[in-house]
Design an enzyme around this catalytic site. Structure first.
Site, short mmCIF file in Angstrom:
data_model
loop_
_atom_site.label_atom_id
_atom_site.label_comp_id
_atom_site.label_asym_id
_atom_site.label_seq_id
_atom_site.Cartn_x
_atom_site.Cartn_y
_atom_site.Cartn_z
N GLN A 165 0.80 -1.23 0.00
CA GLN A 165 0.00 0.00 0.00
C GLN A 165 0.83 1.28 0.00
OE1 GLN A 165 -3.74 0.17 2.49
NE2 GLN A 165 -2.55 1.69 3.59
N GLU A 208 -2.86 9.67 -0.72
CA GLU A 208 -2.07 10.36 0.30
C GLU A 208 -1.02 11.27 -0.32
OE1 GLU A 208 -0.83 7.95 3.55
OE2 GLU A 208 -2.84 7.19 3.88
N ASP A 245 4.26 0.02 4.12
CA ASP A 245 3.02 -0.43 4.75
C ASP A 245 2.47 -1.52 3.84
OD1 ASP A 245 0.63 -0.94 5.93
OD2 ASP A 245 -0.15 1.12 5.82
N GLU A 290 5.11 -2.12 8.17
CA GLU A 290 3.80 -1.96 8.82
C GLU A 290 2.85 -3.04 8.29
OE1 GLU A 290 2.36 2.03 8.50
OE2 GLU A 290 0.26 1.44 8.71
N ASP A 316 -0.66 -1.71 12.61
CA ASP A 316 -1.73 -0.74 12.35
C ASP A 316 -3.07 -1.46 12.52
OD1 ASP A 316 -3.57 1.05 11.29
OD2 ASP A 316 -2.78 1.02 9.26
N LYS A 341 -3.82 5.90 15.49
CA LYS A 341 -4.77 6.71 14.73
C LYS A 341 -5.96 6.96 15.66
CE LYS A 341 -4.00 4.53 10.17
NZ LYS A 341 -4.42 3.35 9.36
N ARG A 370 -5.13 9.54 8.29
CA ARG A 370 -5.84 8.53 7.51
C ARG A 370 -5.71 8.88 6.04
NH1 ARG A 370 -8.46 4.65 10.75
NH2 ARG A 370 -8.21 3.57 8.77
N SER A 371 -6.11 7.94 5.18
CA SER A 371 -6.04 8.23 3.75
C SER A 371 -7.10 9.27 3.36
CB SER A 371 -6.19 6.95 2.94
OG SER A 371 -7.32 6.23 3.34
N LYS A 392 3.28 9.89 10.60
CA LYS A 392 3.04 9.51 9.21
C LYS A 392 1.76 10.22 8.75
CE LYS A 392 1.28 5.36 6.92
NZ LYS A 392 0.85 3.97 7.07
#
Ligand code: PGA
Ligand code: ZN
Length: 438
Positions: A165, A208, A245, A290, A316, A341, A370-371, A392
């Protein structure tokens, strides 16, 4: 009644960076201070996250949040009215109690988080302090985090062009935060040049803000970032490391195998995926992995921790910012770092508890956006005040991303010589001591 007593709560349906509805909220205090928050939302959402409330029906393809907004206006506003916004634990406990469910699915984690954050922002304003200071433990020195910056995207954030990702740059040799961001912006530019020379698309940005080219294999992504670091005039591994990730929950098949669609549907058992990742680590300067395995593959994660434990192994979807899941990880010695998060768990206090517990157990902490993001900057302040060491938030483009970098740059300038920077030490792996495991 003091200056930071909650007097009024306003809410509205806003949009996130993907154009999807999200909850906006403003908390007004008795002294006149106001705090606002618009909450983010994920795409590769884990199964163990707190639950957002979405309206269903035809508006916004069912993604409307009018019901969550109504819950803020009604039941949540009533519950927090008269509370001291400066007492975050009390505000959050009240919100959680009114909802009454573990995953906040009744009133919506999006509704609850909006009030939790807006209240924290208002309290800081009411006390005439920056949020990073108001959110910190008394006497804690503010700490600028080591950034992890998105360069290339695949998976759910870029049309599944490749399975992994995110490929991110970690500016290891930068001496301060602003130099770290400059390194990463250079790497993004360098990687774009390299891809462009290969006739790959660089004009479209992923969710992102990273590049989302159609690459033939996952390793080609690693190769492109290494070439991009070199093109930027930096040394791969010495100046800039790579974080990935894997987001492995996204490509786990029902039979427990991992399927790499970008590589002709290669099927890997958990131990084989770990060996594949070990092979990547031996060839490329990977410093952090991740979600190397899926969210409920605890056995696979154990194998990964033994085999790859010299790298940062970041949970995550695995931990979902959930203290019970983190406790299990610490107990079973799974992973060595936690992604934090706030919207995975629903309140700032719950996220804070996870950061504290991880730090006490020797796990690294990486606070994360978050995205689907918003223009808000509170995440940057929490990184500094909570001393997470790492952050991040996506790439060095797209305003919802740069809003956070820009806030950190501003905090660095504001602190001047007093600014402490976490640097590459933050990503070093610390073996949990037996005392902290007990
Ligand atoms: P998400 O992605 O916000 O879509 O979940 C971010 C991540 O997986 O780290
Ligand atoms: Zn992730």
């Amino acid at each position: 009644m003091n200056e930071t007593t909650i007097r009024k709560v306003l809410a509205w349906e806003a949009l996130d960076s993907r154009g999807k509805p999200t909850v906006g909220c403003e908390v007004l205090l008795s002294g006149g201070a106001r705090g606002q928050a618009v909450v983010p939302s994920g795409a590769s959402t884990g199964r163990h996250e707190a639950r957002e409330l979405r309206d269903g029906g035809s508006r916004y393809g069912g993604n409307g949040v009018q019901s969550a907004v109504a819950n803020v206006h009604g039941i949540l506003a009533e519950a927090v009215h008269g509370l001291d916004a400066a007492d975050q634990v009390d505000v959050d406990a009240t919100l959680r109690q009114v909802d009454g469910t573990a995953d906040l699915g009744r009133l919506g984690a999006n509704a609850v988080l909006a009030v939790s954050i807006a209240s924290a922002v208002a309290a800081a304003k009411g006390q005439h302090r920056p949020l990073y200071e108001a959110a910190a433990d008394p006497g804690a020195v503010p700490l600028l985090p080591l950034p992890m910056v998105n360069i290339l995207s695949g998976g759910a954030h870029a049309g599944r062009s490749i399975d992994v990702q995110d490929f991110l740059a970690v500016p290891l040799s930068a001496r301060n935060f602003s130099e770290a961001i400059e390194y990463c912006a250079r790497v993004r530019q360098g990687t774009a040049e390299v891809l462009s020379e290969m006739n790959l698309s660089v004009s479209l940005v992923a969710d992102e803000g990273g590049l989302g080219p159609a690459l033939p294999t996952n390793k080609a992504g690693l190769q492109a970032v290494v070439a991009g670091i070199a093109r930027a005039g930096l040394r791969p591994g010495d100046d800039v490391g790579i974080a990935i990730d894997v987001a492995a929950s996204q490509f786990l098949a029902h039979d427990g195998h991992y399927v790499l669609s970008a590589e002709g549907g290669r099927r890997l058992a958990p131990a084989e995926l770990v060996e594949e990742l070990a092979d990547w680590c031996s060839q490329y300067p990977i410093v952090s992995l991740e979600d190397a395995l899926a969210e409920d593959d605890w056995d696979g994660w154990k194998t990964a921790t033994v085999r790859l434990g010299l790298q940062q192994l970041l949970g995550d979807d695995l931990f979902a910012t959930n203290i019970e899941r983190l406790e299990r990880g610490i107990e079973e010695q799974v992973a060595n770092a936690v992604l934090v998060k706030p919207n995975q768990i629903g309140t700032l206090s719950d996220a804070r508890t996870v950061v504290r517990r991880a730090q006490g157990a020797g796990y690294n902490t990486v606070i994360s956006a978050r995205s689907g993001e918003t223009e808000d900057t509170w995440l940057a302040d929490l990184a500094v005040g909570w001393r997470t060491g790492q952050i991040k938030v996506g790439s060095t483009m797209r305003s919802e991303r740069t809003a956070k970098w820009n806030r950190l740059l501003r905090i660095e300038a504001e602190l001047g010589d007093a600014a402490q920077y976490a640097g590459s030490e933050a990503i070093n792996v610390h073996r949990p001591s037996s005392a902290s495991i007990a």
